[in-house]
Design a protein around this motif. Structure first.
Motif, short mmCIF file in Angstrom:
data_model
loop_
_atom_site.label_atom_id
_atom_site.label_comp_id
_atom_site.label_asym_id
_atom_site.label_seq_id
_atom_site.Cartn_x
_atom_site.Cartn_y
_atom_site.Cartn_z
N LEU A 383 -23.76 -6.96 46.66
CA LEU A 383 -24.20 -5.67 46.13
C LEU A 383 -23.07 -4.94 45.40
CD1 LEU A 383 -26.32 -4.45 49.17
CD2 LEU A 383 -27.20 -4.98 46.89
N GLY A 384 -21.91 -5.56 45.32
CA GLY A 384 -20.78 -4.95 44.62
C GLY A 384 -20.01 -3.94 45.44
N ARG A 385 -20.28 -3.82 46.71
CA ARG A 385 -19.57 -2.86 47.57
C ARG A 385 -18.38 -3.59 48.21
NH1 ARG A 385 -24.84 -0.57 50.73
NH2 ARG A 385 -23.23 0.34 52.11
N THR A 386 -17.38 -3.88 47.37
CA THR A 386 -16.31 -4.81 47.74
C THR A 386 -15.41 -4.29 48.86
OG1 THR A 386 -15.00 -3.93 45.90
CG2 THR A 386 -16.31 -5.90 45.48
N ALA A 387 -15.08 -3.01 48.85
CA ALA A 387 -14.19 -2.48 49.88
C ALA A 387 -14.85 -2.60 51.26
CB ALA A 387 -13.84 -1.02 49.58
N GLU A 388 -16.14 -2.27 51.33
CA GLU A 388 -16.86 -2.39 52.60
C GLU A 388 -16.98 -3.86 53.01
OE1 GLU A 388 -20.42 0.47 52.90
OE2 GLU A 388 -20.02 0.31 50.74
N ALA A 389 -17.19 -4.72 52.02
CA ALA A 389 -17.31 -6.15 52.31
C ALA A 389 -16.01 -6.68 52.91
CB ALA A 389 -17.67 -6.93 51.04
N ARG A 390 -14.89 -6.29 52.33
CA ARG A 390 -13.61 -6.76 52.84
C ARG A 390 -13.42 -6.31 54.30
NH1 ARG A 390 -7.51 -5.69 50.34
NH2 ARG A 390 -6.41 -6.72 52.05
N ALA A 391 -13.75 -5.08 54.59
CA ALA A 391 -13.60 -4.58 55.96
C ALA A 391 -14.47 -5.37 56.94
CB ALA A 391 -13.96 -3.09 56.01
N GLU A 392 -15.68 -5.73 56.51
CA GLU A 392 -16.57 -6.49 57.39
C GLU A 392 -16.03 -7.90 57.63
OE1 GLU A 392 -19.57 -5.55 59.03
OE2 GLU A 392 -18.65 -3.63 58.54
N PHE A 393 -15.53 -8.55 56.57
CA PHE A 393 -14.97 -9.90 56.76
C PHE A 393 -13.74 -9.86 57.66
CE2 PHE A 393 -17.03 -11.06 52.54
CZ PHE A 393 -17.97 -11.90 53.13
N GLU A 394 -12.92 -8.84 57.52
CA GLU A 394 -11.74 -8.72 58.38
C GLU A 394 -12.15 -8.48 59.84
OE1 GLU A 394 -9.60 -5.60 56.47
OE2 GLU A 394 -8.49 -6.97 55.13
N ARG A 395 -13.20 -7.68 60.03
CA ARG A 395 -13.69 -7.46 61.39
C ARG A 395 -14.24 -8.77 61.97
NH1 ARG A 395 -18.77 -5.74 63.56
NH2 ARG A 395 -18.47 -4.91 65.66
N ALA A 396 -14.97 -9.52 61.17
CA ALA A 396 -15.51 -10.80 61.64
C ALA A 396 -14.37 -11.74 62.03
CB ALA A 396 -16.38 -11.43 60.56
N ARG A 406 -11.60 -18.31 61.32
CA ARG A 406 -10.83 -17.10 61.04
C ARG A 406 -10.18 -17.19 59.66
NH1 ARG A 406 -7.46 -17.52 64.84
NH2 ARG A 406 -8.81 -16.51 66.39
N ALA A 407 -9.61 -18.34 59.35
CA ALA A 407 -8.98 -18.53 58.03
C ALA A 407 -10.00 -18.39 56.91
CB ALA A 407 -8.31 -19.90 57.97
N LEU A 408 -11.21 -18.93 57.12
CA LEU A 408 -12.27 -18.82 56.11
C LEU A 408 -12.65 -17.37 55.90
CD1 LEU A 408 -14.56 -19.95 54.31
CD2 LEU A 408 -15.95 -20.16 56.40
N LEU A 409 -12.81 -16.61 56.96
CA LEU A 409 -13.23 -15.21 56.85
C LEU A 409 -12.14 -14.35 56.20
CD1 LEU A 409 -14.95 -14.95 60.33
CD2 LEU A 409 -16.10 -14.73 58.12
N LEU A 410 -10.89 -14.62 56.52
CA LEU A 410 -9.80 -13.87 55.87
C LEU A 410 -9.72 -14.21 54.39
CD1 LEU A 410 -7.04 -14.08 58.63
CD2 LEU A 410 -8.41 -12.08 57.96
N ARG A 411 -10.01 -15.45 54.04
CA ARG A 411 -10.04 -15.82 52.62
C ARG A 411 -11.17 -15.08 51.89
NH1 ARG A 411 -12.32 -21.43 51.55
NH2 ARG A 411 -14.17 -20.19 50.99
N ARG A 412 -12.30 -14.98 52.54
CA ARG A 412 -13.41 -14.25 51.92
C ARG A 412 -13.10 -12.76 51.79
NH1 ARG A 412 -19.35 -15.61 53.33
NH2 ARG A 412 -19.44 -14.94 51.16
N ALA A 413 -12.35 -12.24 52.75
CA ALA A 413 -11.93 -10.84 52.67
C ALA A 413 -11.04 -10.61 51.44
CB ALA A 413 -11.21 -10.41 53.94
N ARG A 414 -10.12 -11.54 51.21
CA ARG A 414 -9.24 -11.43 50.04
C ARG A 414 -10.04 -11.56 48.75
NH1 ARG A 414 -6.13 -14.81 53.38
NH2 ARG A 414 -6.76 -16.64 52.17
N GLU A 415 -10.99 -12.51 48.73
CA GLU A 415 -11.80 -12.70 47.52
C GLU A 415 -12.67 -11.48 47.23
OE1 GLU A 415 -13.95 -16.19 48.52
OE2 GLU A 415 -12.33 -17.59 47.96
N ALA A 416 -13.13 -10.80 48.28
CA ALA A 416 -13.97 -9.61 48.06
C ALA A 416 -13.16 -8.50 47.43
CB ALA A 416 -14.55 -9.14 49.40
N ALA A 417 -11.85 -8.46 47.70
CA ALA A 417 -11.02 -7.39 47.16
C ALA A 417 -10.55 -7.66 45.74
CB ALA A 417 -9.81 -7.18 48.06
N ASP A 418 -10.64 -8.92 45.31
CA ASP A 418 -10.16 -9.27 43.97
C ASP A 418 -11.08 -8.77 42.87
OD1 ASP A 418 -8.02 -10.49 45.10
OD2 ASP A 418 -8.89 -12.51 45.04
#
Length: 418
Positions: A383-396, A406-418
């Motif tokens: 939905l384009g809400r990248t900051a919220e997405a990153r926070a959710e991936f980090e929480r996961a 954990r490594a996969l989820l942190l990678r997705r958190a970084r990708e959401a912020a890019d």
């Protein structure tokens, strides 16, 4: 060239020990004693096979040896009881009279009794899993400890307590019928399902997959489907595990990292297992008849949609969403609702799915469930809400105990912020 005795014995014992234990338990009516007598037969084989060579039918040799020891034990008990009676002590025999050795056609019945005994609902889920892996999977205590990620003494205690509980509560060595059948069968299927799931997506540790656990669970499901050909849920579970197992080779990358479904190379999927899954699902539907399909049949139907799609884009997401709706009605669960939300997101878009996910936020069962923020993060990213997405991936990532995930989820958190 004949196989080396020790190597042959290890292989035979892993494959045949469930049937030997089951056959002996038919005589002594106690799975703990049956396992000890089977171990005695193993010791006898270790002594004789290196000297005399591996028998032509090593499984039958182990069975005959263990049964002879069982009959000897029963006779000793009866002799002791008779002597006590002769001196005025009224002590009944603790075992039934020796039976004639079962014919080959009886072995499967014995194995089915062992399945239902090891998975009896009187035992905790952890105890059922440990006892099932020990008696039916042929695993050692160290192997079960590694599989369950718990210390060896913990596993040993679970197994000992499970055997004692079965003996103390006088659990019959039988296949239940009538009103007890459905509940007991549900316990059996649940144990096999839990064993497979732990191998398919490990809850903790450094590895994403534990293929040996998946193989053990699939083998148990196949055995059960052969023993209970008229039970649709048995075929449904077997079909589900066949479909899921077909993707194993494609679920991890070269370094063991997880590969998401949409990124998997479908040429690496095992088509033989998919074909077996289709056959098992057909059997499940045929035995269901005009009745409503059970939870495992519905899950197998969902897995079939994935397995038979040639590309990720060809996946029939509307049908999967419908099947999850049926599953939610048949077996209500927050996890099922979360999976339904994923299917809805693929069929209708992320917005309606996010509403379903947000409705699950207050569910106590999902409070520490890492896949809830993971799914929510994916929907927010789409939905384009990248900051919220990153926070959710980090929480996961903070909630999972599996290093690869954990490594996969942190990678997705970084990708959401890019």
């Amino acid at each position: 060239m004949e196989p080396q005795p020790t190597a042959a014995l290890e292989t035979v014992f892993r494959l045949e020990s469930p049937r030997v234990i089951a056959g002996v338990a038919r005589l002594v009516r106690d799975v703990g004693i049956a396992e000890e007598l089977t171990q005695d037969a193993l010791v006898a084989a270790l002594e004789q096979w290196p000297r005399d060579g591996v028998p032509d039918n090593p499984g039958a040799w182990l069975m005959a040896t263990a049964r002879r020891r069982a009959v000897d034990l029963i006779r000793r008990r009866e002799t002791y009881a008779r002597k006590l009676a002769e001196i005025g002590r009224d002590l009944p025999a603790s075992a039934p009279p020796p039976e004639e050795p079962a014919g080959p056609e009886d072995i499967d019945d014995d194995l089915l009794r062992l399945v239902f005994t090891a998975c009896h609902p009187v035992l905790s889920a952890e105890a059922r899993i440990a006892l099932t892996l020990r008696l039916l999977g042929g695993l050692t205590t160290p192997e079960i400890a590694r599989a369950c990620l718990v210390p060896e003494p913990t596993v040993a205690q679970r197994i000992v307590r499970a055997k004692r509980t079965l003996a103390r509560k006088n659990i019959d060595f039988e296949v239940p019928y009538g009103p007890d059948r459905e509940a007991r069968l549900g316990s059996v299927l649940e144990v096999i399902y839990l064993i497979f799931n732990e191998g398919y997506a490990a809850t903790a540790g450094d590895d994403w997959l534990r293929p040996a656990l998946c193989e053990d669970a699939l083998r148990l499901a196949r055995v059960l489907s052969a023993l209970m050909p008229k039970e649709p849920e048995v075929h449904g579970l077997t079909a589900l595990l066949e479909f899921q197992s077909s993707r194993t080779a494609a679920r991890t990358g070269p370094d063991g990292e997880p590969v998401l479904l949409e990124d998997q190379n479908r040429h690496r999927w095992n088509r033989l297992l998919i074909a077996r899954g289709v056959t098992a699902l057909d059997h499940a539907r045929a035995t269901t008849g005009s009745g409503a399909p059970g939870p495992y049949v519905l899950q197998a139907a969902i897995a079939a949609c994935h397995a038979t799609a040639h590309t990720y884009e060809e996946t029939d997401w509307p049908r999967i969403a419908t099947l999850y709706g049926l599953l939610a009605a048949r077996a209500p669960s927050p996890v099922v609702e979360l999976n339904r939300a994923v299917a809805v997101s693929k069929a209708q878009g992320p917005a309606p799915a996010l509403a379903l996910v947000d409705a699950l936020a207050a569910e106590p069962a999902l409070r520490d469930y890492h896949l809830l923020p993971s799914v929510r993060g994916d929907l927010l990213a789409r939905l384009g809400r990248t900051a919220e997405a990153r926070a959710e991936f980090e929480r996961a990532a903070s909630l999972t105990r599996n290093a690869r995930e954990r490594a996969l989820l942190l990678r997705r958190a970084r990708e959401a912020a890019d």
